[in-house]
Motif scaffolding. Structure first.
Motif, PDB file in Angstrom:
ATOM      1  N   ARG A 159      45.586  32.614 -21.967  1.00  0.00           N
ATOM      2  CA  ARG A 159      46.361  33.767 -21.512  1.00  0.00           C
ATOM      3  C   ARG A 159      45.643  35.098 -21.697  1.00  0.00           C
ATOM      4  NH1 ARG A 159      52.070  32.937 -24.095  1.00  0.00           N
ATOM      5  NH2 ARG A 159      52.530  34.760 -22.838  1.00  0.00           N
ATOM      6  N   ILE A 160      44.420  35.079 -22.223  1.00  0.00           N
ATOM      7  CA  ILE A 160      43.682  36.334 -22.356  1.00  0.00           C
ATOM      8  C   ILE A 160      42.537  36.343 -21.345  1.00  0.00           C
ATOM      9  CG2 ILE A 160      44.327  36.562 -24.796  1.00  0.00           C
ATOM     10  CD1 ILE A 160      41.438  35.872 -25.546  1.00  0.00           C
ATOM     11  N   PRO A 161      42.027  37.522 -21.013  1.00  0.00           N
ATOM     12  CA  PRO A 161      40.932  37.600 -20.027  1.00  0.00           C
ATOM     13  C   PRO A 161      39.700  36.798 -20.475  1.00  0.00           C
ATOM     14  CG  PRO A 161      41.858  39.774 -20.449  1.00  0.00           C
ATOM     15  CD  PRO A 161      42.473  38.850 -21.461  1.00  0.00           C
ATOM     16  N   ASP A 162      39.004  36.236 -19.497  1.00  0.00           N
ATOM     17  CA  ASP A 162      37.839  35.393 -19.781  1.00  0.00           C
ATOM     18  C   ASP A 162      36.776  36.104 -20.610  1.00  0.00           C
ATOM     19  OD1 ASP A 162      38.851  33.149 -18.541  1.00  0.00           O
ATOM     20  OD2 ASP A 162      37.851  33.543 -16.626  1.00  0.00           O
ATOM     21  N   GLU A 163      36.555  37.395 -20.346  1.00  0.00           N
ATOM     22  CA  GLU A 163      35.522  38.124 -21.083  1.00  0.00           C
ATOM     23  C   GLU A 163      35.835  38.121 -22.583  1.00  0.00           C
ATOM     24  OE1 GLU A 163      37.266  39.503 -18.499  1.00  0.00           O
ATOM     25  OE2 GLU A 163      35.722  39.229 -16.960  1.00  0.00           O
ATOM     26  N   GLN A 164      37.104  38.356 -22.914  1.00  0.00           N
ATOM     27  CA  GLN A 164      37.513  38.358 -24.319  1.00  0.00           C
ATOM     28  C   GLN A 164      37.484  36.939 -24.877  1.00  0.00           C
ATOM     29  OE1 GLN A 164      41.335  40.305 -24.452  1.00  0.00           O
ATOM     30  NE2 GLN A 164      40.539  42.082 -23.338  1.00  0.00           N
ATOM     31  N   ARG A 165      37.932  35.993 -24.092  1.00  0.00           N
ATOM     32  CA  ARG A 165      37.948  34.587 -24.506  1.00  0.00           C
ATOM     33  C   ARG A 165      36.549  34.122 -24.884  1.00  0.00           C
ATOM     34  NH1 ARG A 165      41.203  30.248 -21.814  1.00  0.00           N
ATOM     35  NH2 ARG A 165      40.373  28.322 -22.610  1.00  0.00           N
ATOM     36  N   HIS A 166      35.567  34.396 -24.032  1.00  0.00           N
ATOM     37  CA  HIS A 166      34.205  33.934 -24.291  1.00  0.00           C
ATOM     38  C   HIS A 166      33.642  34.569 -25.559  1.00  0.00           C
ATOM     39  CE1 HIS A 166      33.882  33.064 -19.715  1.00  0.00           C
ATOM     40  NE2 HIS A 166      34.579  32.147 -20.343  1.00  0.00           N
ATOM     41  N   ALA A 167      33.870  35.871 -25.719  1.00  0.00           N
ATOM     42  CA  ALA A 167      33.386  36.545 -26.935  1.00  0.00           C
ATOM     43  C   ALA A 167      34.062  35.963 -28.172  1.00  0.00           C
ATOM     44  CB  ALA A 167      33.644  38.051 -26.839  1.00  0.00           C
ATOM     45  N   MET A 168      35.383  35.736 -28.106  1.00  0.00           N
ATOM     46  CA  MET A 168      36.128  35.194 -29.250  1.00  0.00           C
ATOM     47  C   MET A 168      35.632  33.794 -29.620  1.00  0.00           C
ATOM     48  SD  MET A 168      38.545  37.393 -30.249  1.00  0.00           S
ATOM     49  CE  MET A 168      39.830  36.430 -31.002  1.00  0.00           C
ATOM     50  N   VAL A 169      35.455  32.937 -28.635  1.00  0.00           N
ATOM     51  CA  VAL A 169      35.024  31.559 -28.902  1.00  0.00           C
ATOM     52  C   VAL A 169      33.609  31.548 -29.491  1.00  0.00           C
ATOM     53  CG1 VAL A 169      34.402  29.350 -27.828  1.00  0.00           C
ATOM     54  CG2 VAL A 169      36.549  30.477 -27.210  1.00  0.00           C
ATOM     55  N   MET A 170      32.714  32.325 -28.904  1.00  0.00           N
ATOM     56  CA  MET A 170      31.339  32.312 -29.402  1.00  0.00           C
ATOM     57  C   MET A 170      31.245  32.879 -30.818  1.00  0.00           C
ATOM     58  SD  MET A 170      29.138  33.155 -26.013  1.00  0.00           S
ATOM     59  CE  MET A 170      27.619  32.506 -26.699  1.00  0.00           C
ATOM     60  N   TYR A 196      45.052  19.752 -35.510  1.00  0.00           N
ATOM     61  CA  TYR A 196      44.963  19.453 -34.076  1.00  0.00           C
ATOM     62  C   TYR A 196      46.020  20.241 -33.304  1.00  0.00           C
ATOM     63  CZ  TYR A 196      45.238  16.807 -29.736  1.00  0.00           C
ATOM     64  OH  TYR A 196      45.273  16.457 -28.416  1.00  0.00           O
ATOM     65  N   VAL A 197      47.232  20.285 -33.822  1.00  0.00           N
ATOM     66  CA  VAL A 197      48.309  21.034 -33.175  1.00  0.00           C
ATOM     67  C   VAL A 197      47.947  22.520 -33.131  1.00  0.00           C
ATOM     68  CG1 VAL A 197      50.731  21.757 -33.395  1.00  0.00           C
ATOM     69  CG2 VAL A 197      50.103  19.366 -33.740  1.00  0.00           C
ATOM     70  N   HIS A 198      47.395  23.027 -34.222  1.00  0.00           N
ATOM     71  CA  HIS A 198      46.980  24.431 -34.266  1.00  0.00           C
ATOM     72  C   HIS A 198      45.907  24.701 -33.214  1.00  0.00           C
ATOM     73  CE1 HIS A 198      45.902  28.356 -35.804  1.00  0.00           C
ATOM     74  NE2 HIS A 198      44.651  27.952 -35.908  1.00  0.00           N
ATOM     75  N   ARG A 199      44.930  23.809 -33.091  1.00  0.00           N
ATOM     76  CA  ARG A 199      43.877  23.994 -32.083  1.00  0.00           C
ATOM     77  C   ARG A 199      44.466  23.975 -30.674  1.00  0.00           C
ATOM     78  NH1 ARG A 199      40.152  19.987 -34.779  1.00  0.00           N
ATOM     79  NH2 ARG A 199      40.692  18.711 -33.006  1.00  0.00           N
ATOM     80  N   ARG A 200      45.413  23.097 -30.420  1.00  0.00           N
ATOM     81  CA  ARG A 200      46.060  23.044 -29.100  1.00  0.00           C
ATOM     82  C   ARG A 200      46.770  24.354 -28.798  1.00  0.00           C
ATOM     83  NH1 ARG A 200      47.836  17.813 -26.606  1.00  0.00           N
ATOM     84  NH2 ARG A 200      49.453  19.168 -25.814  1.00  0.00           N
ATOM     85  N   MET A 220      45.991  27.188 -25.796  1.00  0.00           N
ATOM     86  CA  MET A 220      47.012  27.712 -24.887  1.00  0.00           C
ATOM     87  C   MET A 220      47.041  29.233 -24.927  1.00  0.00           C
ATOM     88  SD  MET A 220      50.246  25.103 -24.782  1.00  0.00           S
ATOM     89  CE  MET A 220      50.857  25.486 -26.387  1.00  0.00           C
ATOM     90  N   LEU A 221      46.897  29.813 -26.109  1.00  0.00           N
ATOM     91  CA  LEU A 221      46.865  31.271 -26.219  1.00  0.00           C
ATOM     92  C   LEU A 221      45.600  31.834 -25.576  1.00  0.00           C
ATOM     93  CD1 LEU A 221      48.222  31.804 -29.865  1.00  0.00           C
ATOM     94  CD2 LEU A 221      49.465  32.050 -27.699  1.00  0.00           C
ATOM     95  N   LEU A 222      44.474  31.166 -25.801  1.00  0.00           N
ATOM     96  CA  LEU A 222      43.222  31.616 -25.181  1.00  0.00           C
ATOM     97  C   LEU A 222      43.315  31.606 -23.656  1.00  0.00           C
ATOM     98  CD1 LEU A 222      40.562  29.868 -27.439  1.00  0.00           C
ATOM     99  CD2 LEU A 222      40.821  32.334 -27.123  1.00  0.00           C
ATOM    100  N   TYR A 263      37.698  25.184 -24.776  1.00  0.00           N
ATOM    101  CA  TYR A 263      37.891  26.515 -25.357  1.00  0.00           C
ATOM    102  C   TYR A 263      37.370  27.603 -24.421  1.00  0.00           C
ATOM    103  CZ  TYR A 263      39.321  25.269 -30.133  1.00  0.00           C
ATOM    104  OH  TYR A 263      40.000  24.827 -31.237  1.00  0.00           O
ATOM    105  N   LEU A 264      36.298  27.317 -23.686  1.00  0.00           N
ATOM    106  CA  LEU A 264      35.652  28.343 -22.864  1.00  0.00           C
ATOM    107  C   LEU A 264      36.238  28.488 -21.471  1.00  0.00           C
ATOM    108  CD1 LEU A 264      31.938  27.673 -23.901  1.00  0.00           C
ATOM    109  CD2 LEU A 264      33.308  29.707 -24.445  1.00  0.00           C
TER     110      LEU A 264
END
Length: 198
Positions: A138-149, A126-130, A134-136, A48-49
């Motif tokens: 495609r977004i910038p890492d800074e946003q990805r990390h904040a979203m996951v945390m 599981y399919v939803h998580r996959r 894939m969508l994550l 995810y990260l």
């Protein structure tokens, strides 16, 4: 005989799951059992990260080593999985920081996902998580990390701000931009969303 399945890890406290204390005392079989059970969780969080699958195994191994070395610092004040998630996130961010200094950014080609289904996850979950991974990607890492945390680990905005050492308002902005980017991507917009200013 005490339970050693996933439900035991979920309620583990020193003394709660005997494997924790046994691993702290250096018993190899207890440490192996605990780490093998945590491995799918660790891999999923790392995936995810980070963008793509190239470094997932290496980062996961480093995170498992960090977990084993830091096990004696787990005081049992919170849930064991939450403690594990924070150690894994910190290890992943440290790896990413080192990697940025060593090599240029890899290509944006889609990667095969490494998400590991848990035994109790329904197939569509599981399919939803996959799809979300894939969508994550495609977004910038800074946003990805904040979203996951915030959304995956369940940390508050203040906790995310403290963990990343970034101002509260910046985290709120990254969450807002990340959410908008994921909505746009899920709706089929193939533009480059979420690259606005914070």
């Amino acid at each position: 005989m005490p339970s050693t399945g996933p439900e035991a890890i979920g309620r583990a406290r020193p003394g709660g799951d005997p494997r924790i204390q046994a691993a702290i005392e250096g018993r190899k079989e207890a440490a192996e059992s605990l780490l093998l059970e945590l491995l799918p969780r660790v891999r999923n969080l790392v995936r995810y990260l980070v963008r793509g699958d190239v470094d997932v195994e290496d980062i996961s191994q480093e995170a498992l080593i960090a977990l084993l070395r830091g096990l004696s610092t787990y005081r049992g004040e919170g849930s064991f999985p939450s403690w594990v998630d924070r150690v894994v996130a910190r290890t992943t961010f440290a790896w990413l920081k080192r990697a940025r200094g060593v090599e240029a950014r890899r290509g944006d080609e889609p990667a095969e996902l490494m998400a590991v289904p848990s035994g109790d996850a329904p197939p569509d979950e599981y399919v939803h998580r996959r799809r979300m991974v894939m969508l994550l990607d495609r977004i910038p890492d800074e946003q990805r990390h904040a979203m996951v945390m915030h959304h995956v680990l369940g940390l508050s905005v203040v906790e995310v701000s403290n963990e990343l050492g970034i101002p509260f308002e910046t985290i709120r902005s990254r969450l807002r931009l990340g959410k908008a980017a994921l909505r746009a991507l899920a709706g089929g917009d193939d533009g480059a969303p979420g690259r606005g200013t914070e």
